[in-house]
Design a protein around this motif. Structure first.
Motif, PDB file in Angstrom:
ATOM      1  N   ARG A 164      69.199   3.053  49.055  1.00 40.90           N
ATOM      2  CA  ARG A 164      68.773   2.196  50.154  1.00 40.90           C
ATOM      3  C   ARG A 164      68.995   2.889  51.487  1.00 40.90           C
ATOM      4  NH1 ARG A 164      70.427  -3.818  52.132  1.00 40.90           N
ATOM      5  NH2 ARG A 164      68.728  -3.888  53.599  1.00 40.90           N
ATOM      6  N   ASP A 185      60.735  -1.790  53.840  1.00 40.46           N
ATOM      7  CA  ASP A 185      61.325  -1.031  54.950  1.00 40.46           C
ATOM      8  C   ASP A 185      62.697  -0.469  54.606  1.00 40.46           C
ATOM      9  OD1 ASP A 185      59.181  -1.300  56.676  1.00 40.46           O
ATOM     10  OD2 ASP A 185      59.981  -3.104  57.640  1.00 40.46           O
ATOM     11  N   GLY A 186      63.479  -1.204  53.845  1.00 41.97           N
ATOM     12  CA  GLY A 186      64.829  -0.756  53.508  1.00 41.97           C
ATOM     13  C   GLY A 186      64.914   0.080  52.251  1.00 41.97           C
ATOM     14  N   ASN A 192      53.840  -3.577  53.957  1.00 49.00           N
ATOM     15  CA  ASN A 192      54.323  -4.133  55.220  1.00 49.00           C
ATOM     16  C   ASN A 192      55.362  -5.244  55.036  1.00 49.00           C
ATOM     17  OD1 ASN A 192      52.585  -6.149  54.319  1.00 49.00           O
ATOM     18  ND2 ASN A 192      51.640  -6.491  56.316  1.00 49.00           N
ATOM     19  N   CYS A 193      55.889  -5.411  53.814  1.00 41.47           N
ATOM     20  CA  CYS A 193      56.935  -6.428  53.614  1.00 41.47           C
ATOM     21  C   CYS A 193      58.286  -5.893  54.091  1.00 41.47           C
ATOM     22  CB  CYS A 193      56.999  -6.883  52.149  1.00 41.47           C
ATOM     23  SG  CYS A 193      57.771  -5.711  51.020  1.00 41.47           S
ATOM     24  N   ASP A 194      59.194  -6.814  54.393  1.00 39.48           N
ATOM     25  CA  ASP A 194      60.516  -6.434  54.914  1.00 39.48           C
ATOM     26  C   ASP A 194      61.329  -5.619  53.908  1.00 39.48           C
ATOM     27  OD1 ASP A 194      59.972  -7.729  57.312  1.00 39.48           O
ATOM     28  OD2 ASP A 194      60.918  -9.603  56.660  1.00 39.48           O
ATOM     29  N   PHE A 195      61.233  -5.952  52.626  1.00 41.57           N
ATOM     30  CA  PHE A 195      62.026  -5.257  51.610  1.00 41.57           C
ATOM     31  C   PHE A 195      61.654  -3.783  51.548  1.00 41.57           C
ATOM     32  CE2 PHE A 195      63.362  -3.889  47.426  1.00 41.57           C
ATOM     33  CZ  PHE A 195      64.602  -4.491  47.287  1.00 41.57           C
ATOM     34  N   HIS A 227      50.377  -9.268  51.934  1.00 37.76           N
ATOM     35  CA  HIS A 227      50.974  -7.990  52.305  1.00 37.76           C
ATOM     36  C   HIS A 227      49.942  -6.893  52.139  1.00 37.76           C
ATOM     37  CE1 HIS A 227      54.926  -9.745  52.593  1.00 37.76           C
ATOM     38  NE2 HIS A 227      54.700 -10.346  51.441  1.00 37.76           N
ATOM     39  N   CYS A 241      58.916  -1.904  46.578  1.00 39.92           N
ATOM     40  CA  CYS A 241      59.031  -3.367  46.586  1.00 39.92           C
ATOM     41  C   CYS A 241      58.254  -3.935  45.404  1.00 39.92           C
ATOM     42  CB  CYS A 241      58.509  -3.952  47.908  1.00 39.92           C
ATOM     43  SG  CYS A 241      56.733  -3.706  48.147  1.00 39.92           S
TER      44      CYS A 241
END
Length: 85
Positions: free
Chosen positions: A82, A55-56, A50-53, A38, A60
Motif C-alpha cells: 500500500r 489511489d492507495g 478513478n475510485c478512492d481505493f 468509475h 481495486c
C-alpha cells in the motif's frame, strides 16, 4: 448470404472462444459500481481507476473485475504494498 461471409461468421465464432489469440493493449471502460460509476482504463500496460481505493493500492475491485472478465487478454495486475500518504 454469400458463402465467403458465412465462412467469416463461422471463423469469428470460433475466434471468440479462443481468447489466447487476443491481446488488449489499451482500453477505456465505464464501470457501473454499486455506489457510483468509475472510469477504468488500461494504457501502456498500466491500469487506472478513478475510485478512492485505487489511489492507495494501484488495484481495486473494478480493475480486478475487468481483468477477470478479460483473462488472458489483458496484463495481470501486481499487488504492490500500500502506498503511504
Amino acid at each position: 448470404m454469400q458463402s465467403s461471409l458465412i465462412n467469416k461468421l463461422e471463423k469469428a465464432r470460433a475466434y471468440a472462444t479462443e481468447k489466447h489469440r487476443m491481446e488488449v493493449h489499451d482500453l477505456a471502460i465505464t464501470f457501473h459500481g454499486e455506489n457510483s460509476d468509475h472510469e477504468v482504463s488500461l494504457a501502456g500496460g498500466a491500469w487506472r481507476c478513478n475510485c478512492d481505493f485505487f489511489d492507495g493500492w494501484q488495484v481495486c475491485s473494478h480493475t480486478m473485475a475487468v481483468e477477470k472478465a478479460m483473462l488472458g487478454m489483458v496484463p495481470t495486475q501486481q499487488f504492490p504494498a500500500r502506498a503511504t500518504a
